[in-house]
Scaffold this motif. Sequence first.
Motif, PDB file in Angstrom:
ATOM      1  N   TRP A  11       8.276  51.464 -23.678  1.00  5.37           N
ATOM      2  CA  TRP A  11       8.773  50.520 -22.676  1.00  5.37           C
ATOM      3  C   TRP A  11       9.363  51.220 -21.458  1.00  5.37           C
ATOM      4  O   TRP A  11       9.178  50.731 -20.334  1.00  5.37           O
ATOM      5  N   PRO A  12      10.055  52.363 -21.597  1.00  7.74           N
ATOM      6  CA  PRO A  12      10.510  53.030 -20.368  1.00  7.74           C
ATOM      7  C   PRO A  12       9.340  53.503 -19.490  1.00  7.74           C
ATOM      8  O   PRO A  12       9.430  53.466 -18.260  1.00  7.74           O
ATOM      9  N   GLU A  13       8.248  53.940 -20.131  1.00  8.96           N
ATOM     10  CA  GLU A  13       7.085  54.352 -19.357  1.00  8.96           C
ATOM     11  C   GLU A  13       6.470  53.167 -18.623  1.00  8.96           C
ATOM     12  O   GLU A  13       6.064  53.278 -17.458  1.00  8.96           O
ATOM     13  N   GLN A  15       8.094  50.430 -17.752  1.00  9.91           N
ATOM     14  CA  GLN A  15       9.044  50.073 -16.696  1.00  9.91           C
ATOM     15  C   GLN A  15       8.850  50.948 -15.471  1.00  9.91           C
ATOM     16  O   GLN A  15       8.833  50.457 -14.328  1.00  9.91           O
ATOM     17  N   GLU A  16       8.675  52.237 -15.683  1.00 15.85           N
ATOM     18  CA  GLU A  16       8.454  53.159 -14.573  1.00 15.85           C
ATOM     19  C   GLU A  16       7.127  52.885 -13.875  1.00 15.85           C
ATOM     20  O   GLU A  16       7.028  52.957 -12.649  1.00 15.85           O
ATOM     21  N   ALA A  17       6.107  52.544 -14.658  1.00 11.45           N
ATOM     22  CA  ALA A  17       4.800  52.256 -14.070  1.00 11.45           C
ATOM     23  C   ALA A  17       4.848  50.995 -13.213  1.00 11.45           C
ATOM     24  O   ALA A  17       4.286  50.947 -12.115  1.00 11.45           O
ATOM     25  N   VAL A  19       7.132  49.604 -11.431  1.00 12.95           N
ATOM     26  CA  VAL A  19       7.827  49.624 -10.141  1.00 12.95           C
ATOM     27  C   VAL A  19       7.161  50.555  -9.137  1.00 12.95           C
ATOM     28  O   VAL A  19       7.628  50.661  -8.003  1.00 12.95           O
ATOM     29  N   GLN A  20       6.075  51.206  -9.522  1.00 11.05           N
ATOM     30  CA  GLN A  20       5.369  52.039  -8.557  1.00 11.05           C
ATOM     31  C   GLN A  20       4.688  51.161  -7.507  1.00 11.05           C
ATOM     32  O   GLN A  20       4.156  50.097  -7.833  1.00 11.05           O
ATOM     33  N   SER A  23       1.282  48.972  -8.101  1.00  6.90           N
ATOM     34  CA  SER A  23       0.999  49.023  -9.538  1.00  6.90           C
ATOM     35  C   SER A  23       0.018  47.919  -9.936  1.00  6.90           C
ATOM     36  O   SER A  23       0.193  46.748  -9.612  1.00  6.90           O
ATOM     37  N   ASN A  62      -3.018  60.234 -10.717  1.00  7.45           N
ATOM     38  CA  ASN A  62      -1.799  59.784 -10.049  1.00  7.45           C
ATOM     39  C   ASN A  62      -1.898  58.376  -9.492  1.00  7.45           C
ATOM     40  O   ASN A  62      -0.933  57.863  -8.930  1.00  7.45           O
ATOM     41  N   PRO A  64      -1.777  54.383  -9.458  1.00  5.00           N
ATOM     42  CA  PRO A  64      -0.963  53.456 -10.255  1.00  5.00           C
ATOM     43  C   PRO A  64      -1.794  52.318 -10.859  1.00  5.00           C
ATOM     44  O   PRO A  64      -1.668  51.154 -10.485  1.00  5.00           O
ATOM     45  N   SER A 107       7.766  42.677 -15.265  1.00  7.89           N
ATOM     46  CA  SER A 107       7.884  44.124 -15.439  1.00  7.89           C
ATOM     47  C   SER A 107       7.680  44.888 -14.138  1.00  7.89           C
ATOM     48  O   SER A 107       7.759  46.116 -14.126  1.00  7.89           O
TER      49      SER A 107
END
Length: 268
Positions: A11-13, A15-17, A19-20, A23, A62, A64, A107
């Motif tokens: 889930w942290p991954e 979450q990071e994805a 907000v790019q 995405s 790289n 998204p 998300s």
Amino acid sequence: MPGRRLEWMSWPEIQEAGVQPGSTVVWPFGAVEQHGPHLPVCTDACFAEVVLDAVMARIKPNRPIWRLPLQMIGFSPEHEAFPGTLSLSAELILNMVEQVGNQLSRSGFERLILFNAHGGQISLLQVAARQLRARRPSLGVLPCFLWSGPEGISSLLPEPERYEGLHAGLAETSLMLYLQANQVGNIKQWDGVRDCPTPPLDPPNGWSLEGKVPNAWLTSDISATGVIGDSRQANALLGEQLFNLLVDGWLARFESLLDSSWPPRRIS
């Protein structure tokens, strides 16, 4: 490709994805439905999965963009007269797309591509996309059909198969011969839509099976075998050419989307 698949991420991954900037999530849709006596019922699902995997493998790491698991069972009521066809209701699919889209948007994801390989649910997924976009204006929703978009597909198919080969005909059989030849039965004995106990009736003058003035046909109306088209000339070389055009075409479209700022900001 675990790095591209949301189901393999924590889930942290995710979450990071999400907000790019830009995405994007791709959701492949197939079907479990009859494809004549010579192709497996997972044909559309196989095409969606394999083509999407090939496209994603060529996108730079790289970028998204990620994908969801394949939605294998779709909306296939036109094929229900044939054993093996599994079909979900239109209401269920509309609800499913809305719920998944809402959660992706929460998300932080900005785009959802509905990557569909089943012709019988094109209009349904277009409705689902418009409904989701209206309720989540910040989420760009792009319903697309595997065979529509990439250039050069029609030039590989002769008439009348180009317009009459709607299901399990030359194109689909050739592509399956290239991807999974051991899953293709004896195609030489089948003559597509002509293989009926009695000749099928043509649509009334001015109407068509598909096109500008379509009708809500059922496969059993026009084919005893489930084939609408003619698969007798199918071959793996044509399948390879079709596959390359599909992958190149969708790669170009995905890259174009990733380079864009779609969806546009709402006019206040």
